[in-house]
Scaffold this motif. Structure first.
Motif, PDB file in Angstrom:
ATOM      1  N   GLY A 157       0.803  -1.211   0.000  1.00 57.30           N
ATOM      2  CA  GLY A 157       0.000   0.000   0.000  1.00 57.30           C
ATOM      3  C   GLY A 157       0.834   1.258   0.000  1.00 57.30           C
ATOM      4  N   SER A 158       1.857   1.307   0.844  1.00 53.98           N
ATOM      5  CA  SER A 158       2.696   2.495   0.909  1.00 53.98           C
ATOM      6  C   SER A 158       3.473   2.696  -0.389  1.00 53.98           C
ATOM      7  CB  SER A 158       3.657   2.392   2.092  1.00 53.98           C
ATOM      8  OG  SER A 158       4.475   1.245   1.965  1.00 53.98           O
ATOM      9  N   ARG A 159       3.705   1.611  -1.121  1.00 54.04           N
ATOM     10  CA  ARG A 159       4.496   1.682  -2.346  1.00 54.04           C
ATOM     11  C   ARG A 159       3.644   2.021  -3.571  1.00 54.04           C
ATOM     12  NH1 ARG A 159       5.711  -2.619  -5.600  1.00 54.04           N
ATOM     13  NH2 ARG A 159       5.151  -4.074  -3.945  1.00 54.04           N
ATOM     14  N   ILE A 160       2.423   1.503  -3.660  1.00 55.73           N
ATOM     15  CA  ILE A 160       1.644   1.691  -4.886  1.00 55.73           C
ATOM     16  C   ILE A 160       0.513   2.708  -4.758  1.00 55.73           C
ATOM     17  CG2 ILE A 160       2.148  -0.684  -5.589  1.00 55.73           C
ATOM     18  CD1 ILE A 160      -0.793  -1.355  -5.002  1.00 55.73           C
ATOM     19  N   TYR A 161       0.058   3.013  -3.545  1.00 54.57           N
ATOM     20  CA  TYR A 161      -1.073   3.930  -3.410  1.00 54.57           C
ATOM     21  C   TYR A 161      -0.645   5.390  -3.315  1.00 54.57           C
ATOM     22  CZ  TYR A 161      -4.013  -0.185  -2.648  1.00 54.57           C
ATOM     23  OH  TYR A 161      -4.670  -1.379  -2.794  1.00 54.57           O
ATOM     24  N   GLY A 162       0.520   5.660  -2.759  1.00 59.42           N
ATOM     25  CA  GLY A 162       0.980   7.036  -2.645  1.00 59.42           C
ATOM     26  C   GLY A 162       0.110   7.851  -1.710  1.00 59.42           C
ATOM     27  N   GLY A 163       0.315   9.166  -1.727  1.00 62.67           N
ATOM     28  CA  GLY A 163      -0.529  10.064  -0.948  1.00 62.67           C
ATOM     29  C   GLY A 163      -0.465   9.878   0.546  1.00 62.67           C
ATOM     30  N   GLY A 164       0.622   9.327   1.052  1.00 63.12           N
ATOM     31  CA  GLY A 164       0.761   9.154   2.488  1.00 63.12           C
ATOM     32  C   GLY A 164      -0.019   7.997   3.064  1.00 63.12           C
ATOM     33  N   ASP A 216      -2.150  14.138  -7.178  1.00 64.52           N
ATOM     34  CA  ASP A 216      -0.903  14.402  -7.890  1.00 64.52           C
ATOM     35  C   ASP A 216       0.245  13.511  -7.407  1.00 64.52           C
ATOM     36  OD1 ASP A 216      -0.234  15.516  -5.441  1.00 64.52           O
ATOM     37  OD2 ASP A 216       0.076  17.549  -6.196  1.00 64.52           O
ATOM     38  N   ASP A 217      -0.069  12.582  -6.477  1.00 63.77           N
ATOM     39  CA  ASP A 217       0.917  11.604  -6.017  1.00 63.77           C
ATOM     40  C   ASP A 217       0.320  10.205  -6.129  1.00 63.77           C
ATOM     41  OD1 ASP A 217       3.272  10.552  -4.870  1.00 63.77           O
ATOM     42  OD2 ASP A 217       2.425  10.665  -2.842  1.00 63.77           O
ATOM     43  N   ASP A 218      -0.282   9.913  -7.279  1.00 63.69           N
ATOM     44  CA  ASP A 218      -0.917   8.619  -7.517  1.00 63.69           C
ATOM     45  C   ASP A 218      -0.017   7.778  -8.423  1.00 63.69           C
ATOM     46  OD1 ASP A 218      -2.464   6.430  -8.178  1.00 63.69           O
ATOM     47  OD2 ASP A 218      -4.257   7.577  -8.679  1.00 63.69           O
ATOM     48  N   PRO A 219       0.659   6.759  -7.882  1.00 67.31           N
ATOM     49  CA  PRO A 219       1.550   5.938  -8.713  1.00 67.31           C
ATOM     50  C   PRO A 219       0.808   5.046  -9.702  1.00 67.31           C
ATOM     51  CG  PRO A 219       2.105   5.758  -6.364  1.00 67.31           C
ATOM     52  CD  PRO A 219       0.759   6.397  -6.462  1.00 67.31           C
ATOM     53  N   ILE A 220      -0.475   4.761  -9.460  1.00 66.80           N
ATOM     54  CA  ILE A 220      -1.223   3.840 -10.311  1.00 66.80           C
ATOM     55  C   ILE A 220      -1.832   4.556 -11.513  1.00 66.80           C
ATOM     56  CG2 ILE A 220      -3.182   2.240 -10.393  1.00 66.80           C
ATOM     57  CD1 ILE A 220      -2.708   1.652  -7.436  1.00 66.80           C
ATOM     58  N   GLY A 243      -0.941  16.374  -2.994  1.00 65.22           N
ATOM     59  CA  GLY A 243      -0.452  15.388  -2.040  1.00 65.22           C
ATOM     60  C   GLY A 243      -1.334  14.161  -1.942  1.00 65.22           C
ATOM     61  N   GLY A 244      -2.313  14.064  -2.801  1.00 64.45           N
ATOM     62  CA  GLY A 244      -3.235  12.932  -2.766  1.00 64.45           C
ATOM     63  C   GLY A 244      -2.749  11.783  -3.615  1.00 64.45           C
ATOM     64  N   GLY A 245      -3.022  10.564  -3.179  1.00 66.01           N
ATOM     65  CA  GLY A 245      -2.642   9.377  -3.907  1.00 66.01           C
ATOM     66  C   GLY A 245      -3.838   8.666  -4.496  1.00 66.01           C
TER      67      GLY A 245
END
Length: 271
Positions: A157-164, A216-220, A243-245
């Motif tokens: 989750g911390s790696r692929i979801y982003g946004g803290g 703007d911090d969504d890795p997917i 800052g959202g994932g």
């Protein structure tokens, strides 16, 4: 109110929360059970003004819905949703789709213009015609392993979801407690439903107003996909979460719930 509905030969676990006016149909992400969206439902219910009725369901192979023998393509799943909505007695809904569920929401809106009034698309894309994630992220999404135990969810989750996501103890705890691991076959049926699918040919013809939400911090799903979709839509509005994932609906609920509530209740008298 949670129960089982039979729709077009498919058994679906469905939950309908009370409210007034046009219901909001939620389409969850791949492999995700309906309980994962409980915080969103609770936050919407707590907003002043009209309480929005919310329809949630488990896709076949997730949560309490059994896996189908054969996969269905996205158009078939959109017909299934239309049958669910009319079977519940509604002649009009708004639809909110998250990630994979955003593809289903687009197909539903396209095929049911009289049944679908407004559309909210969160962390989603046009499908095959999109700016993709990094290969390492796509490889992780190809497996439902992250749903099998809190340790997997925290690590991936911390790696692929982003946004803290990994830093938000409340969101991580909710995921750990609410997650029901999907049937792997049902998970892969969902992957097959989206294989080769794209909404690019018909986005410009959608009649509905569409609110696009992207972090703007969504890795997917990179946020540029929402901007590209808005250029094709007749009535598309983009909201970028700083800052959202990928799970900004949960991690940035204080910002997004009022936005969504105002969008789906605009023009309706408060109750």
């Amino acid at each position: 109110m949670t129960g089982t509905r039979r729709v077009g030969g498919v058994s679906l676990r469905v939950d309908v929360s009370p409210g007034e006016g046009t219901p909001l149909l939620l389409c969850n992400g791949i492999g995700a059970n309906l309980e994962l969206l409980q915080p969103l439902v609770d936050d919407l219910a707590g907003r002043p003004g009209r309480r929005v009725p919310v329809i949630r369901f488990d896709m076949p192979g997730t949560g309490g819905s059994p896996t189908t023998r054969l996969p269905r393509r996205m158009p078939g799943l959109a017909r299934m949703l239309a049958g669910l909505v009319t079977g519940l007695g509604y002649d009009e809904v708004d639809v909110l789709g998250i990630s994979w569920g955003g593809a289903l929401a687009q197909e539903f809106a396209h095929r049911n213009p009289r049944l679908c009034r407004r559309v909210v698309l969160c962390a989603t894309s046009m499908g095959m015609v999109m700016v993709p994630a990094k290969p390492s992220v796509l490889l992780t999404l190809a497996s439902p392993l992250r749903y099998f135990g809190p340790a997997h969810m925290r690590e991936t989750g911390s790696r692929i979801y982003g946004g803290g996501f990994g830093d938000d103890a409340a969101v991580a705890a909710h995921f750990a407690a609410a997650t029901r691991a999907p049937d792997p076959i049902g998970y892969y049926w969902q992957i097959l439903a989206g294989a080769g699918w794209t909404s690019a040919p018909y986005l410009c013809r959608l009649r509905q107003r569409v609110l696009l939400i992207a972090g703007d911090d969504d890795p997917i799903i990179p946020a540029v996909n929402a901007r590209l979709m808005a250029k094709l839509l007749r009535h598309g509005t983009v909201h970028i979460v700083r800052g959202g994932g990928h799970l900004a609906l949960l991690t940035h609920a204080a910002e997004l719930v009022p936005l969504i509530h105002d969008f789906v209740t605009e023009g309706e008298p408060p109750c």
